[in-house]
Design a protein around this motif. Structure first.
Motif, short mmCIF file in Angstrom:
data_model
loop_
_atom_site.label_atom_id
_atom_site.label_comp_id
_atom_site.label_asym_id
_atom_site.label_seq_id
_atom_site.Cartn_x
_atom_site.Cartn_y
_atom_site.Cartn_z
N ARG A 2 2.81 -11.85 3.82
CA ARG A 2 4.07 -11.12 3.87
C ARG A 2 4.88 -11.54 5.09
NH1 ARG A 2 3.56 -6.20 0.29
NH2 ARG A 2 1.53 -6.59 -0.59
N SER A 18 7.96 -7.50 3.54
CA SER A 18 8.36 -8.10 2.28
C SER A 18 7.28 -7.80 1.23
CB SER A 18 8.51 -9.62 2.43
OG SER A 18 7.23 -10.24 2.54
N ASP A 19 7.65 -7.98 -0.02
CA ASP A 19 6.63 -7.98 -1.06
C ASP A 19 5.93 -9.34 -1.02
OD1 ASP A 19 8.73 -9.53 -2.06
OD2 ASP A 19 8.30 -8.98 -4.12
N ALA A 20 4.91 -9.53 -1.82
CA ALA A 20 4.12 -10.76 -1.78
C ALA A 20 4.91 -11.98 -2.26
CB ALA A 20 2.86 -10.60 -2.63
N TRP A 23 10.69 -11.30 -2.19
CA TRP A 23 11.93 -10.94 -2.85
C TRP A 23 12.56 -9.69 -2.25
CZ3 TRP A 23 9.49 -11.35 -8.36
CH2 TRP A 23 9.37 -12.69 -8.72
N THR A 24 11.73 -8.69 -1.94
CA THR A 24 12.27 -7.40 -1.50
C THR A 24 11.60 -6.94 -0.21
OG1 THR A 24 10.66 -6.13 -2.79
CG2 THR A 24 12.76 -6.66 -3.87
N ALA A 25 12.33 -6.11 0.50
CA ALA A 25 11.83 -5.50 1.74
C ALA A 25 11.62 -4.02 1.51
CB ALA A 25 12.84 -5.73 2.87
N GLN A 26 10.51 -3.50 2.03
CA GLN A 26 10.22 -2.07 1.94
C GLN A 26 9.94 -1.55 3.34
OE1 GLN A 26 7.86 -4.18 0.05
NE2 GLN A 26 9.43 -4.30 -1.52
N TYR A 48 -1.32 -6.30 6.35
CA TYR A 48 -0.40 -6.90 5.38
C TYR A 48 -0.49 -8.43 5.35
CZ TYR A 48 1.82 -2.38 4.68
OH TYR A 48 2.07 -1.07 4.36
N GLN A 127 15.72 -7.70 4.45
CA GLN A 127 16.28 -8.06 3.14
C GLN A 127 17.35 -9.14 3.28
OE1 GLN A 127 15.05 -6.75 0.08
NE2 GLN A 127 16.06 -8.65 -0.50
#
Length: 140
Positions: A2, A18-20, A23-26, A48, A127
């Motif tokens: 990540r 990030s996702d694996a 694409w997206t940030a959480q 992570y 992101q």
């Protein structure tokens, strides 16, 4: 693997991942600045499997370096030395404003906004980086 995004503030550090697929940030958490902040970051990096860190870089609106840039540079160097990972600085102008606007639109109370604003700003920072990374157009 990540990418970790950080909103480095004077009192707290907002953390996003990030996702694996990058694409997206959480949002993950907000760390209170203390002598234990490196230990908390180390645990997140391990949990992570972080391969890179992106830190919001507090430029002024006219593009010049703000007074917090020197502190951010120092923190980035500490992270590079401590973790042996690449650390990127990402222009964070308006990230907190965007986070604040998003929380207001979601009708989040003032008290709750205060608790999550740095984490949300880290999401916006990361992101932006992920979006630019996906185009293969990461500026130096």
């Amino acid at each position: 693997m990540r990418i970790m995004g950080l909103d480095f503030g004077s009192k707290t550090i907002g953390v996003a991942m990030s996702d694996a697929f990058f694409w997206t940030a959480q949002g993950v958490k907000t760390i209170r600045r203390s002598k234990k902040e490196i230990d908390e970051l180390r645990e997140l990096i391990r949990e992570y499997e972080v391969m890179e860190i992106v830190i919001g870089y507090p430029k002024n609106m006219n593009g010049t370096l703000g007074p917090r840039c020197a502190l951010t540079d120092e923190f980035a160097e500490v992270l590079r030395l401590e973790f042996g990972l690449p650390v990127e600085l990402w222009d964070e102008r308006l990230s907190t404003v965007a986070a604040q606007r998003t929380l207001l639109e979601a009708d989040v109370s003032r008290a709750k906004r205060k608790l999550v604003i740095d984490k949300m700003a880290a999401v916006f920072i990361l992101q932006g980086y992920l979006d630019r990374r996906s185009t293969g157009n990461i500026p130096v």
